[in-house]
Design an enzyme around this catalytic site. Structure first.
Site, short mmCIF file in Angstrom:
data_model
loop_
_atom_site.label_atom_id
_atom_site.label_comp_id
_atom_site.label_asym_id
_atom_site.label_seq_id
_atom_site.Cartn_x
_atom_site.Cartn_y
_atom_site.Cartn_z
N HIS A 64 0.90 -1.17 0.00
CA HIS A 64 0.00 0.00 0.00
C HIS A 64 0.93 1.22 0.00
CE1 HIS A 64 -3.39 -2.54 1.65
NE2 HIS A 64 -2.36 -3.20 2.14
N PHE A 65 1.01 1.91 -1.13
CA PHE A 65 1.90 3.08 -1.18
C PHE A 65 1.11 4.32 -0.78
CE2 PHE A 65 4.89 0.83 -4.33
CZ PHE A 65 5.64 0.33 -3.28
N ASN A 96 -6.91 0.38 -1.79
CA ASN A 96 -7.54 1.19 -0.74
C ASN A 96 -6.77 2.49 -0.50
OD1 ASN A 96 -5.43 -0.39 0.33
ND2 ASN A 96 -6.24 -0.24 2.40
N ASP A 306 2.60 -6.54 2.74
CA ASP A 306 1.52 -5.69 3.26
C ASP A 306 2.08 -4.34 3.72
OD1 ASP A 306 -0.98 -4.83 3.91
OD2 ASP A 306 -1.25 -6.16 5.63
N HIS A 310 2.22 4.18 8.19
CA HIS A 310 1.45 5.26 8.82
C HIS A 310 2.44 6.02 9.70
CE1 HIS A 310 -2.43 3.55 7.54
NE2 HIS A 310 -1.90 2.37 7.82
#
Ligand code: DOR
Length: 449
Positions: A64-65, A96, A306, A310
């Site tokens: 997820h970039f 997402n 994965d 954050h």
């Protein structure tokens, strides 16, 4: 006879489908042209891999970039920079994002942002949603798309398909393998009251418990059979799902992550707090051992990182308002090499989990093995180098890793993509030149050879 190769990799041990053996590998026009005892005389460039091991390029099929603080465009540059520093030659990005990748416009936007910015080859998932469920069959065939992803339980972002009718509609539209985030939304909602008013983050695997994963995996396997559709069940976290998945190998392939193989509760929550929070959660030692057993017994097909960075600020909120996810694309291979050196994994198994497995699951064209005619994608490693994972080396903008400070044995020394040396000894000597990955199920008509 002198050949006009673009690159010759000499002196290394090379992992081909025949196993590990000393060999030279010749590259011409981005493809592997020859393998064997080759004369370097005719090569424009020679890469001396003496003392090193040449593996098929590592493919990370779950990233997820969403790099904190970076806009859309810089995201892909920074995320793929982390990838190639970690020896990864291709990434598949999840939908997402903001905006979510649920239509052709969003996919094409990502592809155009990746042009001239992505350091490695790439493909993007289309996210399933109630509004596009009947169009997935067309969307999954778009160039640059690796397939459809379904979130059955809510995680970061708003993508969610929770009810059986919409799941069946999504699975009935299209033919490619569908990637699944398997957590049961109804149970997640019921149990949220356990943590809603605040709790310690060590309650994360209590809220999102084993039954949440099991129930969802059982449901989706049943629906997949009804629809006659293949699945790839992402980031399996429970020992108990392994026998179920083993009984369904005709329809389902299986992913685990390095985080779930390396960390365990309660220690990870005590040491790392919310930095160890991800979905599905890191569970206790019994489950970690069950995942290793799944690898040992061949049930697991692939390891994906994965990668979901954050920021520390976001992670400093009070649980459960803290976001789930941790960076990982750069540490996937160092961690697996360390597990290899610790005797938990053999080299053939590592290669299967990091390249051949990805090729098999998604029918990737020309990648996933070192063989004549394949893309010249190589991850060159020093199997015995001892290195510390340091903040200086990590490229993700989140500025932390759950594995920072860990010393590992085994390190990526070079990342070579379609014959270009993209990373060498922690440096990126060239320009970002990643291109979309091609798939055998959706080869464009009139494809140049
Ligand atoms: O922990 C997670 N974070 N799991 C997911 O499935 C999504 C990811 C994210 O996008 O942040």
């Amino acid at each position: 006879m002198a050949e006009n190769w673009d690159l010759l990799i000499t002196g290394g041990e090379v992992f081909t489908p025949a196993g590990l053996a000393p060999a030279a590998v010749a590259v011409k026009d981005g493809r592997i042209a020859d393998i064997g005892d080759l004369n370097p005389g005719g090569a424009a460039e020679v890469f001396d891999a003496s003392g090193l091991t040449v593996l098929p390029g590592v493919i990370d099929t779950q990233v997820h970039f969403r790099e904190p603080g970076l806009d859309h465009k810089e995201n892909l540059e920074s995320g793929t920079r982390a990838a190639v520093l970690g020896g990864v030659t291709a990434v598949f990005e999840m939908p997402n994002t903001s905006p979510a990748t649920i239509d052709a416009a969003a996919l094409n936007d990502k592809l155009s942002r990746a042009r001239g910015r992505a350091w490695c080859d790439h493909a993007f998932f289309i996210g399933a949603a109630a509004e596009n469920a009947d169009k997935l069959g067309e969307l999954e065939r778009l160039p640059g798309c690796c397939g459809v992803k379904i979130f059955m339980g809510s995680s970061t972002g708003s993508l969610l398909v929770a009810d059986d009718d919409t799941l069946l509609a999504a699975l009935s539209s299209g033919t490619r393998r569908v990637a699944i985030h398997s957590e049961d939304e109804e149970r997640l909602r019921e149990r949220f009251e356990l943590v809603r008013d605040g709790a310690n983050v060590d309650q994360h695997p209590v809220w999102r418990d084993e039954e949440t994963a099991l129930r969802s995996t059982r449901r989706i396997l049943k629906l997949a059979r009804k629809a006659g559709r293949r699945l790839h069940v992402l980031h399996i976290t429970t020992a108990d799902e392994m026998p179920i998945l083993a009984a369904n190998k005709d329809v389902a392939t299986v992913e685990v992550t390095p985080q779930h193989l390396t960390l365990a509760a309660p220690d990870c929550y005590e040491r790392l707090g919310s930095l160890a929070q991800m979905n599905p959660p890191i569970r206790d030692e019994r489950h970690r051992a069950g995942l290793w057993e799944g690898i040992r017994r061949g049930i697991v097909d692939v390891v994906g990182s994965d990668h979901a960075p954050h920021s520390r600020e976001e992670k400093a909120a009070d649980y459960p308002r803290t976001p789930s996810g941790m960076p990982g694309v750069q540490t996937l291979l160092p961690l697996l090499l360390d597990h290899l050196n610790a005797g938990r994994l053999t080299l053939p198994r590592l290669v299967d989990l990091t390249s051949a497995g990805a090729q098999r699951i998604y029918n990737i064209a020309r990648k996933g093995r070192i063989a004549v005619g394949y893309d010249a994608d190589f991850t060159v490693v020093d199997l015995k180098a001892r290195r510390e994972i340091t903040g200086d080396w990590l490229a993700s903008q989140c500025g932390w890793s759950p594995f920072e400070g860990m010393t590992v044995t085994g390190w990526p020394m070079a990342t070579i993509i379609r014959g270009q040396i993209v990373m060498r000894e922690d440096e990126l000597p060239g320009e970002p030149a990643g291109v979309p990955v091609q798939f055998m199920e959706t080869l464009p008509r009139g494809t140049a050879g």
